[in-house]
Design a protein around this motif. Structure first.
Motif, PDB file in Angstrom:
ATOM      1  N   TRP A 189       0.797  -1.218   0.000  1.00 27.75           N
ATOM      2  CA  TRP A 189       0.000   0.000   0.000  1.00 27.75           C
ATOM      3  C   TRP A 189       0.836   1.278   0.000  1.00 27.75           C
ATOM      4  CZ3 TRP A 189      -4.819  -0.566  -1.290  1.00 27.75           C
ATOM      5  CH2 TRP A 189      -5.500  -1.744  -0.971  1.00 27.75           C
ATOM      6  N   ASN A 190       1.943   1.288   0.697  1.00 32.23           N
ATOM      7  CA  ASN A 190       2.709   2.524   0.889  1.00 32.23           C
ATOM      8  C   ASN A 190       3.724   2.723  -0.230  1.00 32.23           C
ATOM      9  OD1 ASN A 190       2.304   3.834   3.925  1.00 32.23           O
ATOM     10  ND2 ASN A 190       1.704   1.690   3.758  1.00 32.23           N
ATOM     11  N   THR A 191       3.257   3.273  -1.337  1.00 30.35           N
ATOM     12  CA  THR A 191       4.118   3.482  -2.506  1.00 30.35           C
ATOM     13  C   THR A 191       4.416   4.969  -2.727  1.00 30.35           C
ATOM     14  OG1 THR A 191       2.217   3.564  -3.999  1.00 30.35           O
ATOM     15  CG2 THR A 191       3.208   1.409  -3.612  1.00 30.35           C
ATOM     16  N   TYR A 192       4.233   5.771  -1.701  1.00 29.83           N
ATOM     17  CA  TYR A 192       4.434   7.219  -1.811  1.00 29.83           C
ATOM     18  C   TYR A 192       5.900   7.536  -2.128  1.00 29.83           C
ATOM     19  CZ  TYR A 192       6.103   6.639   3.012  1.00 29.83           C
ATOM     20  OH  TYR A 192       6.785   6.241   4.138  1.00 29.83           O
ATOM     21  N   PRO A 193       6.165   8.740  -2.636  1.00 29.77           N
ATOM     22  CA  PRO A 193       7.553   9.113  -2.964  1.00 29.77           C
ATOM     23  C   PRO A 193       8.448   9.035  -1.736  1.00 29.77           C
ATOM     24  CG  PRO A 193       5.993  10.714  -3.842  1.00 29.77           C
ATOM     25  CD  PRO A 193       5.203   9.808  -2.966  1.00 29.77           C
ATOM     26  N   GLY A 194       9.580   8.370  -1.890  1.00 32.72           N
ATOM     27  CA  GLY A 194      10.547   8.283  -0.802  1.00 32.72           C
ATOM     28  C   GLY A 194      10.302   7.168   0.192  1.00 32.72           C
ATOM     29  N   ALA A 195       9.268   6.351  -0.018  1.00 31.82           N
ATOM     30  CA  ALA A 195       8.936   5.299   0.950  1.00 31.82           C
ATOM     31  C   ALA A 195      10.086   4.299   1.054  1.00 31.82           C
ATOM     32  CB  ALA A 195       7.655   4.576   0.542  1.00 31.82           C
ATOM     33  N   ARG A 196      10.568   4.117   2.271  1.00 28.33           N
ATOM     34  CA  ARG A 196      11.607   3.134   2.522  1.00 28.33           C
ATOM     35  C   ARG A 196      11.525   2.690   3.965  1.00 28.33           C
ATOM     36  NH1 ARG A 196      16.504   4.000   0.624  1.00 28.33           N
ATOM     37  NH2 ARG A 196      16.056   5.827  -0.660  1.00 28.33           N
ATOM     38  N   CYS A 197      12.177   1.589   4.282  1.00 26.23           N
ATOM     39  CA  CYS A 197      12.150   1.042   5.633  1.00 26.23           C
ATOM     40  C   CYS A 197      13.144   1.791   6.515  1.00 26.23           C
ATOM     41  CB  CYS A 197      12.505  -0.447   5.602  1.00 26.23           C
ATOM     42  SG  CYS A 197      12.223  -1.277   7.184  1.00 26.23           S
ATOM     43  N   ASP A 198      12.787   1.962   7.802  1.00 24.89           N
ATOM     44  CA  ASP A 198      13.726   2.601   8.719  1.00 24.89           C
ATOM     45  C   ASP A 198      14.477   1.576   9.557  1.00 24.89           C
ATOM     46  OD1 ASP A 198      11.644   1.838  10.325  1.00 24.89           O
ATOM     47  OD2 ASP A 198      11.053   3.864  10.912  1.00 24.89           O
TER      48      ASP A 198
ATOM     49  N   THR B 278      -0.541   9.257   1.960  1.00 25.48           N
ATOM     50  CA  THR B 278       0.669   8.470   1.736  1.00 25.48           C
ATOM     51  C   THR B 278       0.428   6.974   1.931  1.00 25.48           C
ATOM     52  OG1 THR B 278       1.312   8.959   4.024  1.00 25.48           O
ATOM     53  CG2 THR B 278       2.303  10.307   2.291  1.00 25.48           C
ATOM     54  N   GLY B 279      -0.510   6.608   2.812  1.00 27.33           N
ATOM     55  CA  GLY B 279      -0.781   5.193   3.074  1.00 27.33           C
ATOM     56  C   GLY B 279      -1.683   4.531   2.055  1.00 27.33           C
ATOM     57  N   ARG B 280      -2.228   5.300   1.129  1.00 28.78           N
ATOM     58  CA  ARG B 280      -3.082   4.752   0.059  1.00 28.78           C
ATOM     59  C   ARG B 280      -2.734   5.436  -1.249  1.00 28.78           C
ATOM     60  NH1 ARG B 280      -3.587   1.336   3.042  1.00 28.78           N
ATOM     61  NH2 ARG B 280      -5.429   0.375   3.974  1.00 28.78           N
ATOM     62  N   TRP B 281      -1.460   5.390  -1.587  1.00 29.05           N
ATOM     63  CA  TRP B 281      -0.968   6.077  -2.777  1.00 29.05           C
ATOM     64  C   TRP B 281      -1.480   5.372  -4.033  1.00 29.05           C
ATOM     65  CZ3 TRP B 281       1.041  10.653  -1.974  1.00 29.05           C
ATOM     66  CH2 TRP B 281       1.664  11.323  -3.030  1.00 29.05           C
ATOM     67  N   PRO B 282      -1.789   6.128  -5.101  1.00 31.92           N
ATOM     68  CA  PRO B 282      -2.302   5.500  -6.325  1.00 31.92           C
ATOM     69  C   PRO B 282      -1.333   4.464  -6.884  1.00 31.92           C
ATOM     70  CG  PRO B 282      -2.479   7.890  -6.454  1.00 31.92           C
ATOM     71  CD  PRO B 282      -1.681   7.593  -5.230  1.00 31.92           C
ATOM     72  N   ARG B 283      -1.866   3.344  -7.271  1.00 32.83           N
ATOM     73  CA  ARG B 283      -1.048   2.294  -7.861  1.00 32.83           C
ATOM     74  C   ARG B 283      -1.232   2.237  -9.379  1.00 32.83           C
ATOM     75  NH1 ARG B 283       1.046  -0.923  -4.289  1.00 32.83           N
ATOM     76  NH2 ARG B 283       1.449  -2.498  -5.880  1.00 32.83           N
ATOM     77  N   GLU B 284      -2.331   2.814  -9.840  1.00 33.78           N
ATOM     78  CA  GLU B 284      -2.656   2.682 -11.258  1.00 33.78           C
ATOM     79  C   GLU B 284      -1.956   3.707 -12.136  1.00 33.78           C
ATOM     80  OE1 GLU B 284      -5.505   5.563  -9.401  1.00 33.78           O
ATOM     81  OE2 GLU B 284      -4.692   3.584  -8.867  1.00 33.78           O
ATOM     82  N   ARG B 285      -1.360   4.723 -11.512  1.00 33.99           N
ATOM     83  CA  ARG B 285      -0.668   5.752 -12.296  1.00 33.99           C
ATOM     84  C   ARG B 285       0.415   6.402 -11.453  1.00 33.99           C
ATOM     85  NH1 ARG B 285      -2.564  11.066 -11.151  1.00 33.99           N
ATOM     86  NH2 ARG B 285      -4.385  11.119  -9.775  1.00 33.99           N
ATOM     87  N   GLU B 286       1.377   7.011 -12.138  1.00 35.01           N
ATOM     88  CA  GLU B 286       2.436   7.735 -11.449  1.00 35.01           C
ATOM     89  C   GLU B 286       1.960   9.148 -11.161  1.00 35.01           C
ATOM     90  OE1 GLU B 286       7.110   9.085 -12.154  1.00 35.01           O
ATOM     91  OE2 GLU B 286       6.088   7.748 -13.559  1.00 35.01           O
ATOM     92  N   VAL B 287       2.226   9.629  -9.964  1.00 27.94           N
ATOM     93  CA  VAL B 287       1.864  10.996  -9.599  1.00 27.94           C
ATOM     94  C   VAL B 287       3.033  11.909  -9.977  1.00 27.94           C
ATOM     95  CG1 VAL B 287       1.217  12.556  -7.738  1.00 27.94           C
ATOM     96  CG2 VAL B 287       0.392  10.192  -7.728  1.00 27.94           C
ATOM     97  N   ASP B 288       2.760  12.859 -10.855  1.00 30.09           N
ATOM     98  CA  ASP B 288       3.792  13.766 -11.354  1.00 30.09           C
ATOM     99  C   ASP B 288       3.602  15.141 -10.705  1.00 30.09           C
ATOM    100  OD1 ASP B 288       5.706  15.134 -12.722  1.00 30.09           O
ATOM    101  OD2 ASP B 288       4.743  15.000 -14.688  1.00 30.09           O
ATOM    102  N   PHE B 289       4.624  15.584  -9.972  1.00 31.02           N
ATOM    103  CA  PHE B 289       4.543  16.870  -9.289  1.00 31.02           C
ATOM    104  C   PHE B 289       5.191  17.998 -10.099  1.00 31.02           C
ATOM    105  CE2 PHE B 289       4.661  13.693  -5.834  1.00 31.02           C
ATOM    106  CZ  PHE B 289       3.456  13.985  -5.226  1.00 31.02           C
ATOM    107  N   SER B 290       5.688  17.685 -11.276  1.00 31.55           N
ATOM    108  CA  SER B 290       6.440  18.667 -12.060  1.00 31.55           C
ATOM    109  C   SER B 290       5.606  19.922 -12.306  1.00 31.55           C
ATOM    110  CB  SER B 290       6.867  18.072 -13.399  1.00 31.55           C
ATOM    111  OG  SER B 290       7.687  16.945 -13.197  1.00 31.55           O
ATOM    112  N   GLY B 291       6.167  21.069 -11.941  1.00 35.93           N
ATOM    113  CA  GLY B 291       5.515  22.339 -12.197  1.00 35.93           C
ATOM    114  C   GLY B 291       4.303  22.623 -11.341  1.00 35.93           C
ATOM    115  N   LYS B 292       4.065  21.808 -10.315  1.00 40.27           N
ATOM    116  CA  LYS B 292       2.844  21.969  -9.515  1.00 40.27           C
ATOM    117  C   LYS B 292       3.147  22.528  -8.133  1.00 40.27           C
ATOM    118  CE  LYS B 292       0.348  18.309 -11.940  1.00 40.27           C
ATOM    119  NZ  LYS B 292      -0.362  17.010 -11.833  1.00 40.27           N
TER     120      LYS B 292
END
Length: 557
Positions: free
Chosen positions: A58-67, A177-191
């Motif tokens: 589920w947690n596929t947000y930008p930067g997601a990694r294990c601590d 962040t805990g339910r990040w979209p899986r069907e598409r990439e979220v593009d923050f460019s210019g936003k």
């Protein structure tokens, strides 16, 4: 190794009755399935996601990694699995895709998917006393019975989006962040991006979002202590050196680990045993290498307020040295005891606020009032314009995922009613009034204050032995004794009260959820001491449990 796009196979029909139902196919559910198969028990696993992995699905947000370090954040039950995989980890602290790949590898290696029903959420679980079975219903229309119900839903799987007026009017995109979209990439460019929240996922996401966003505004309620990961690729040489370091640490602890509480595991001396110059040098050493274990470098950091302040002030000095703008640096200064919230490990978090396209807003001083089509409006009337809103607002931890199953025990009593004043468990695995229900890494166990996979294996191994014992003794009903449950819950509370943890409003205390009882939910004894505790219960013929069989009525196991 399975690819990141592994498709889910058709997993077959659902029977009417099983020996065991497991809810969740993360690391806990997968290992539990593996072990109950070895007992010869018929089992089905219900998983609301489309594949294995749990948190890491589920947690596929930008930067997601294990601590936790990759070399220890994996299963230990099969030495061949561990040795085969240890040189495949790409980094010291692996990103989400690598961990999900590992989960898929495990599922394939042990042929687990054939007993997992994906895209299926449990909507109700009710105890049938005459039949001594659990009746489980799902959103796919299943109604299935089982002797034992095992929750493997995880501690951090109930995502919480704050109830902010006007969210439904926002004309941009918003995500948790805990339910990040899986069907598409979220593009923050210019936003223009507004991130609400600076817990672990927020600290991980902000540096990555800032790299491409036109502007990132971080809305912070509580500043966080976060320690650099100093992440590195895991070359064979680094792996060998890390394994040697871990073996040395284990050898140094020896049998003393069995009696040390969590906050005593790594330390060998107290803070004021060192001179100020020695403390500064030791804190610098911890800063450069300890990552999430930073608060445990000294034995008394988590019990002595003065000692804790020494560690906290060291990190504040680091923030002042990293963040160039003094006003922003001051906003980032945490004022609670270090270590009493989840200890975050970061990659470039404080440095992010030196970027010209990043702004920090203090929403404790000026709270969020509402969301409009244009963005977020504060109580003072300030509009922060946004094209995207990212909620890094965390979870209803530990109890939320269990309540989501709508569990009804003896005489139809709901779990959330039984826990109205806070969770009450025996060993963090069972609850009075809910026979034949077992909770992996439940409240009252080390769980979130441990390497969670270690805790999972502890619970699964112990529970597997218990289930085998119940089979041999022909026991069909087991329940935590009310007095034993009260003693264990009080023991957990007393252990926590020896420390500074309960002094801070954290999700360990349920403080992030309005109306949730303020109770410290994990067990602070740590994995080693907890293993001693549960082994003693087993050696005393499962003391603290009441059992019944059709032939003999109520009896000890």
């Amino acid at each position: 190794m399975a690819s990141a796009e592994t498709s889910t196979p058709d997993t077959g029909a659902i029977a009417d009755e099983y020996d065991t139902i497991v809810v969740g196919a993360g690391f806990a559910g997968m290992y539990m399935l593996h072990r109950v198969r070895q007992l010869g028990l018929s089992t089905v696993v219900f998983e609301r996601g489309s594949d294995v992995g749990g948190t890491w699905y589920w947690n596929t947000y930008p930067g997601a990694r294990c601590d936790a370090e990759s070399l220890v954040y994996n299963y230990a039950f099969d030495p061949e699995l561990r040795s085969d995989y240890q040189y495949r980890w790409p980094e010291r602290f692996s990103r989400q895709p690598a961990i999900l790949d590992y989960a898929r590898h495990v599922a394939e290696r042990y042929d687990l998917r054939r007993d997992i029903r994906f895209d299926t959420a449990v909507t109700r679980a009710a105890w049938d006393e005459p039949a001594r079975q659990w009746v489980v219903e799902t959103d796919r229309g299943h109604r299935v019975r089982a002797r034992f119900l095992i929750s493997a839903v995880g501690c951090l799987s109930d995502s919480q989006v704050p109830d902010i007026p006007g969210l439904n009017t926002f004309r941009g995109d918003w995500f948790h962040t805990g339910r990040w979209p899986r069907e598409r990439e979220v593009d923050f460019s210019g936003k223009r991006v507004v991130q609400i929240g600076t817990g672990s996922s927020g600290v991980q996401a902000a540096p990555v979002i800032a790299q491409t966003a036109a502007h990132l505004t971080v809305l912070q309620r509580t500043p966080q202590f976060t320690i650099p990961a100093w992440n590195v690729p895991l070359t064979p040489e680094v792996v060998d050196a890390s394994l040697e370091r871990m073996q040395q640490m284990t050898a140094q602890l020896g049998d003393t680990a069995k009696t040390r509480r969590l906050w005593e595991i790594f330390g060998t001396k107290k803070t004021f045993d060192d001179s100020p110059e020695e403390r500064e040098a030791f804190f610098e050493q911890l800063w450069q290498s300890a990552a999430g274990a930073f608060p445990f470098g000294y034995l008394d950091t988590m019990t002595d307020p003065a000692a804790n302040e020494e560690a906290a002030e060291f990190v504040r000095r680091k923030i002042r040295s990293i963040v160039k703008d003094p006003e922003t640096a001051e906003k980032l200064m945490p004022r609670y005891p270090i270590g009493t919230k989840r200890q975050i490990v970061d990659t470039g978090y404080y440095e992010t606020f030196n970027r010209p396209n990043v702004t920090l807003e203090d929403i404790r001083a000026d709270p969020i009032d509402r969301i409009t089509p244009e963005g977020v409006v504060s109580a003072s009337g300030k509009l922060i314009e946004a094209d995207v809103i990212v909620f890094a607002t965390g979870f209803d931890a530990m109890t939320g995922p269990l309540f989501g199953l709508n569990i009804e025990g003896v005489e139809g009593r709901k779990l959330q009613d039984a826990w109205a004043s806070g969770p009450q468990t025996y060993l963090g695995i069972a609850a009075h009034g809910f026979p034949n229900l077992f909770m992996l890494t439940g409240p009252g166990s080390p769980s979130v204050l441990s390497n969670v996979i270690n805790s999972i294996e502890q619970h699964v191994n112990w529970l597997t032995t218990l289930l085998e014992h119940l089979q041999e003794q022909h026991v069909d009903r087991i329940e935590a004794d009310l007095e034993a449950q009260a003693r264990w819950t009080q023991h957990c509370t007393d252990t926590a009260n020896e420390t500074l943890w309960p002094q801070t409003d954290s999700w360990y205390m349920g403080a992030n959820i309005p109306g949730k009882p303020r109770v410290f939910m994990p067990y602070l004894g740590g994995n080693a001491l907890y293993q001693t505790e549960i082994d003693e219960v087993a050696q005393k013929n499962y003391e603290g449990f009441e059992c019944r069989s059709e032939q003999a009525g109520r009896q000890p196991v």
